[in-house]
Design an enzyme around this catalytic site. Structure first.
Site, short mmCIF file in Angstrom:
data_model
loop_
_atom_site.label_atom_id
_atom_site.label_comp_id
_atom_site.label_asym_id
_atom_site.label_seq_id
_atom_site.Cartn_x
_atom_site.Cartn_y
_atom_site.Cartn_z
CB SER A 41 -0.83 0.18 1.33
OG SER A 41 -1.47 1.28 1.58
CE1 TYR A 54 -4.10 -2.05 5.80
CE2 TYR A 54 -3.18 -0.21 5.20
CZ TYR A 54 -3.61 -1.03 4.40
OH TYR A 54 -3.69 -0.94 2.77
#
Length: 68
Positions: A41, A54
């Protein structure tokens, strides 16, 4: 976030990448070909409020990919 949710995120984003690679790489070596594509990401490049775990798991994916 609950502790269970955090562990699930770690298991999915770190555990799965690590152990799937461990399963696949020996076969790729025998066949002398193959490709593993890990998707991370863009969030790993900037701090994300309330999403530290995360982002940390995505940083692991990038580091693991580059290191293997």
């Amino acid at each position: 976030m609950s502790e269970q949710f955090l562990w699930e995120m770690i298991n999915v984003n770190i555990g799965a990448v690590t152990f799937m690679s461990k399963l696949i790489i020996p076969k790729m070596k025998i066949n002398r070909r193959g490709l593993i594509l890990n998707v991370s990401s863009g969030g790993q490049y900037t701090p994300q409020p309330l999403m530290a775990v995360y982002v940390a798991t995505k940083c692991f994916v990038r580091s693991f990919t580059v290191g293997t």
